[in-house]
Design an enzyme around this catalytic site. Structure first.
Site, PDB file in Angstrom:
ATOM      1  CG  LEU A  97      74.309  11.710  -9.095  1.00  0.00           C
ATOM      2  CD1 LEU A  97      75.030  10.808 -10.095  1.00  0.00           C
ATOM      3  CD2 LEU A  97      73.755  12.931  -9.803  1.00  0.00           C
ATOM      4  CG  ASP A  98      78.377   9.547  -5.315  1.00  0.00           C
ATOM      5  OD1 ASP A  98      78.835  10.654  -4.979  1.00  0.00           O
ATOM      6  OD2 ASP A  98      78.803   8.905  -6.298  1.00  0.00           O
ATOM      7  CE  LYS A  99      75.437  14.764   2.318  1.00  0.00           C
ATOM      8  NZ  LYS A  99      75.324  14.489   3.780  1.00  0.00           N
ATOM      9  CB  SER A 101      77.948  12.583  -7.903  1.00  0.00           C
ATOM     10  OG  SER A 101      79.040  11.707  -7.681  1.00  0.00           O
TER      11      SER A 101
END
Length: 228
Positions: A97-99, A101
């Site tokens: 889960l990208d930084k 998000s």
């Protein structure tokens, strides 16, 4: 199987980290130093730091990841999720889960379960609530649902519905890098908040941001049924 997969399945480290252990001469197989990618049997004598390996008790955790934490098991990355959760045993995030998000991340030491969850061919659902920078229209909802061309790839059709003027729910069955952000950008929208709230049957309804809990036995049994 390869030594990398075996150590991951047994709950010692990730497949990538296995190569570091091997290069540091910490792994011995049947009396010989291991080599990266070496094929092994569970009946082989395998030592890590001179101690025979054995299956560790499985750990299953669901974390509500805050913005600013990077989903990687690499300890040399600043603000990595391993240091953040600070669990006493080795665990790793299932997927990313990208930084920028927030939301649900499953953490485990069960490599076999992780592989099944991440297998996109099984079309496992992941649900998100997304806020964008302007009002959503029908063209956006329909276009996102039908599939979006990202480079050479067209995303799989998915479920999208409008919640508020600039908030929508989306359920994906694949996990391309920053997929939702890129899909929205195609229609001229910028994502300003992205939260994952569900992976298959696992939800974060009762978990505050930055907190975690153990996955219940009932949840785990249902999850395993869904990923067979």
């Amino acid at each position: 199987m390869r030594i990398n997969k075996l150590l991951s399945n047994y709950g010692y480290c990730s497949r990538v980290e296995t190569n570091r252990f091997i290069n540091d001469k910490r792994v011995i197989i049947n009396g010989e130093l291991a080599i990266p990618g070496q094929w092994v049997e569970e009946t082989d004598t395998i030592l890590l730091d001179g101690v025979p390996i054995k299956r560790k008790e499985k750990v299953y955790i669901v974390l509500n990841k805050p913005v600013g934490i990077t989903c990687t098991a690499a300890k040399d990355v600043k603000d990595n999720i391993i240091d953040y959760i600070n669990y006493p045993e080795y665990i790793f995030p299932v997927g990313r889960l990208d930084k920028e998000s927030q939301g649900l991340i499953i953490m485990t030491n069960d490599g076999e379960l992780a592989d099944k969850i991440l297998n996109s061919e099984n079309r496992h659902e992941k649900e998100y609530i997304v806020t964008v920078d302007k009002t959503i229209d029908d063209n956006f909802i329909n276009g996102m649902s039908e599939g979006v061309k990202l480079g050479e790839k067209i995303t799989k059709s998915c479920k999208v519905n409008k919640i508020d003027n600039n908030i929508f729910r989306i359920i994906l069955t694949e996990g391309l890098n920053k997929q939702i952000r890129k899909m929205a950008k195609t229609f001229g929208y910028t994502v300003i908040r992205l939260e994952r709230i569900r992976i298959i049957n696992i939800k974060i309804d009762d978990i505050d941001i930055g907190k975690w809990r153990n996955i219940t036995e009932d949840e785990l049994n249902e999850l395993k049924e869904n990923i067979k």
